[in-house]
Scaffold this active site. Structure first.
Site, PDB file in Angstrom:
ATOM      1  N   ILE A 327       0.953  -1.092  -0.129  1.00  4.71           N
ATOM      2  CA  ILE A 327      -0.051  -0.066  -0.187  1.00  4.71           C
ATOM      3  C   ILE A 327       0.712   1.171   0.376  1.00  4.71           C
ATOM      4  CG2 ILE A 327      -2.613  -1.092   0.683  1.00  4.71           C
ATOM      5  CD1 ILE A 327      -1.352  -0.115   3.712  1.00  4.71           C
ATOM      6  N   GLU A 328       0.278   1.835  -0.536  1.00  7.44           N
ATOM      7  CA  GLU A 328       1.037   3.719  -0.607  1.00  7.44           C
ATOM      8  C   GLU A 328       1.724   3.991   0.003  1.00  7.44           C
ATOM      9  OE1 GLU A 328      -1.388   7.322  -1.386  1.00  7.44           O
ATOM     10  OE2 GLU A 328      -2.828   6.008  -2.720  1.00  7.44           O
ATOM     11  N   GLN A 329       0.696   4.956   1.498  1.00 10.88           N
ATOM     12  CA  GLN A 329       1.777   4.207   3.420  1.00 10.88           C
ATOM     13  C   GLN A 329       3.437   3.810   3.211  1.00 10.88           C
ATOM     14  OE1 GLN A 329      -1.329   4.026   2.347  1.00 10.88           O
ATOM     15  NE2 GLN A 329      -2.331   5.690   2.883  1.00 10.88           N
ATOM     16  N   GLY A 330       3.015   2.812   2.484  1.00  7.19           N
ATOM     17  CA  GLY A 330       4.287   2.216   2.895  1.00  7.19           C
ATOM     18  C   GLY A 330       4.388   0.891   3.563  1.00  7.19           C
TER      19      GLY A 330
END
Length: 537
Positions: A327-330
């Site tokens: 996911i983009e948050q990491g």
């Protein structure tokens, strides 16, 4: 030099006209205490005035963490550039920042999160800007809206289309921040920062570099300060040489409506049976059908909405671990969390800094992406970033454009139309009352994903709804599967603004999807990676 300041003292360091970059992801990692202090200083003194803020991912939410709304004040905020913005239910009062945007009070831009992180990296290295193909033929492209969210923004473009080496590119000039506001868990007396209670690293390091390398200052909000030399060097994510000032908020929330959960920060692992599985309903049917598109051993990006439930489908089917979620948050691996905790994960393999996660996405290093749609256009384009009649319902594009620009396989999921009354019985879908709002439209309001460009690049695009499955082809959107109990003409063809192509071998969706018992999901193995036939995009 004194590094530890009160929030009021730190707010006084921000000059009029400054460009301020803020690290956050909605409520996750939000330096809310510092943003509040800036707003309070403006109320008391009228300063700072006319600042520009940069938000690669939204600062604040609509559930108790005000974030950017602390500074959404006329005279304080001159311009805002965000990858995303606080969002929430249509029944709620729009956030103050959305009111300023829709009232055309300040220029506002929606630059994809990954590109906005890239802009920071280029500014840090004192390079002229970002040259990219991410966003071509979407709302990012100046041939459409050029990232502008309102009329004032349209008058001052932030992106150009340029020719380079015989090809079309988008060029974003570097934006140099003078102040970076970041967040961590612990600072030592030298300003070294660790993130042991955080659910993600986000982009604090890159944002600090962009400000510091250009003569600016870095303000870090933390939960606590510890003695110099007490932090393990490998745990330090932002070194003290990049941090000028530290403020302390011992009550900072880990994420939205969560004070602190050690499973979110990877300090403990939860038993798998502690994760809830979706209740049986139409949305679960869609998530199950999406899961059938996956391969074991693949790495799959996950977005908000129905697709966020797909990991729970695999968990319920005894296939947890067959797919690595990113996911983009990491977060990498584990079980992505839902609702207010979306953007976090538990039982992860690793946490990547968000800018590097976006590099992975932009270069299509992953195998597939599972995302939502608000509208599907005749050319296969998708809108998730704008609904004019209730703009705060969507957060903007976030990382959607970065993720979809070159993704090899994308599965979009959502309800076929809005407002339908549906039920499930005896392995079939019952449409008791048709929806009033069509979501398959001749032209989407905002092109967040370009169907035309997907065809040019040979991307594999599937759309899964409760009543049918569709594929994007060079000839148009093709209906490939229909749900049991659904009337092709009345429930599908008549409910689309544009003519759908019906596949000659139209199939019926597996009736097991529409029953409460497990579906016996099995995933084919992903082929071993080789250099032959690589997708370059």
């Amino acid at each position: 030099m004194k590094k530890h300041l009160t929030p009021t003292e730190a707010a006084a360091l921000i000059p009029d006209g400054a460009v301020v970059t803020v690290s956050s992801s909605s409520g996750l990692g939000c330096p809310d205490f510092m943003l509040k202090a800036i707003g309070e200083r403006f109320d008391a003194t009228g300063h700072p005035r006319d600042i520009t803020t940069l938000h690669p991912i939204a600062a604040g939410d609509m559930s108790g963490i005000k974030g950017v709304d602390h500074i959404a004040k006329k005279g304080l905020l001159k311009r805002i550039i965000g990858g995303s913005y606080p969002s929430g239910p249509s029944s709620s009062e729009p956030p103050l920042i959305w009111q300023m945007i829709t009232n055309n009070e300040i220029p506002a831009y929606n630059i994809p999160s990954g590109i906005l992180f890239d802009i920071h990296r280029e500014a840090a290295a004192k390079r002229p800007g970002v040259l990219t193909k991410i966003g071509i033929d979407t709302f990012v492209d100046p041939e459409r809206q050029g990232c502008a969210m309102n009329g004032l923004a349209s008058e001052h473009p932030v992106v150009k289309r340029v020719r380079f080496e015989g090809d079309d590119w988008l060029f974003f000039p570097s934006i140099v921040p003078e102040v970076a506001i970041i967040r961590a868990t612990t600072a030592d007396e030298r300003g070294n920062l660790t993130y042991e209670h955080e659910g993600a690293y986000l982009g604090g390091l890159d944002q600090a570099l962009a400000a510091r390398n250009n003569g600016g200052i870095v303000i870090a909000q933390v939960k606590r300060i510890t003695k110099e030399g007490s932090l393990k060097p490998h745990d330090v994510r932002v070194p003290g040489m990049l941090v000028d000032y530290v403020i302390v908020d011992p009550e900072q929330k880990q994420t939205t409506q969560t004070q602190y959960d050690p499973a979110i920060s990877g300090e403990i692992f939860r038993p798998l049976d502690s994760f809830s599985v979706p209740e049986f309903n139409v949305q679960k049917v869609i998530a199950r059908r999406v899961a059938q598109e996956l391969q074991a051993g693949s790495c799959v990006n996950l977005g908000f909405g129905i697709s966020a439930n797909v990991p729970r489908i695999l968990l319920e089917e005894g296939l947890h671990g067959a797919v690595t979620w990113v996911i983009e948050q990491g977060a990498v691996g584990g079980v992505p969390l839902l609702d207010f905790a979306f953007g976090c994960a538990s039982n992860t393999d690793a946490y990547m800094p968000s800018p590097y996660q976006f590099t992975y996405f932009q270069g299509a290093g992953f195998d597939a992406s599972l995302l939502s749609f608000l509208e599907i256009g005749k050319d296969g384009s998708v809108n998730v970033s704008k609904l004019s009649f209730r703009p705060h319902v969507t957060a903007g594009a976030g990382g959607f454009v970065d993720i979809t620009a070159r993704a090899r396989k994308i599965v979009f999921s959502g309800m076929f139309n809005a407002g339908a009354k549906l039920s499930i019985a005896y392995g079939a879908l019952l449409i008791e009352k048709e929806g009033k709002l069509k979501k398959l439209v001749n032209e989407v309001e905002h092109v967040t994903f370009s169907g035309r460009r997907a065809i040019e690049q040979g991307q594999d695009i599937t759309y899964v709804t409760e009543r049918c499955v569709m594929k994007l082809t060079p000839d148009g959107v093709v209906l490939t599967e229909i749900a049991p109990g659904v009337d092709l003409q009345a429930h599908i063809l008549d409910q689309s603004e544009f003519p759908l192509i019906v596949a000659p071998g139209l199939k019926v969706m597996d009736a097991a999807l529409f029953r409460e018992t497990n579906i016996g999901l099995s995933l084919p193995e992903k082929k071993a990676r080789t250099l032959e036939g690589s997708f370059h995009g």
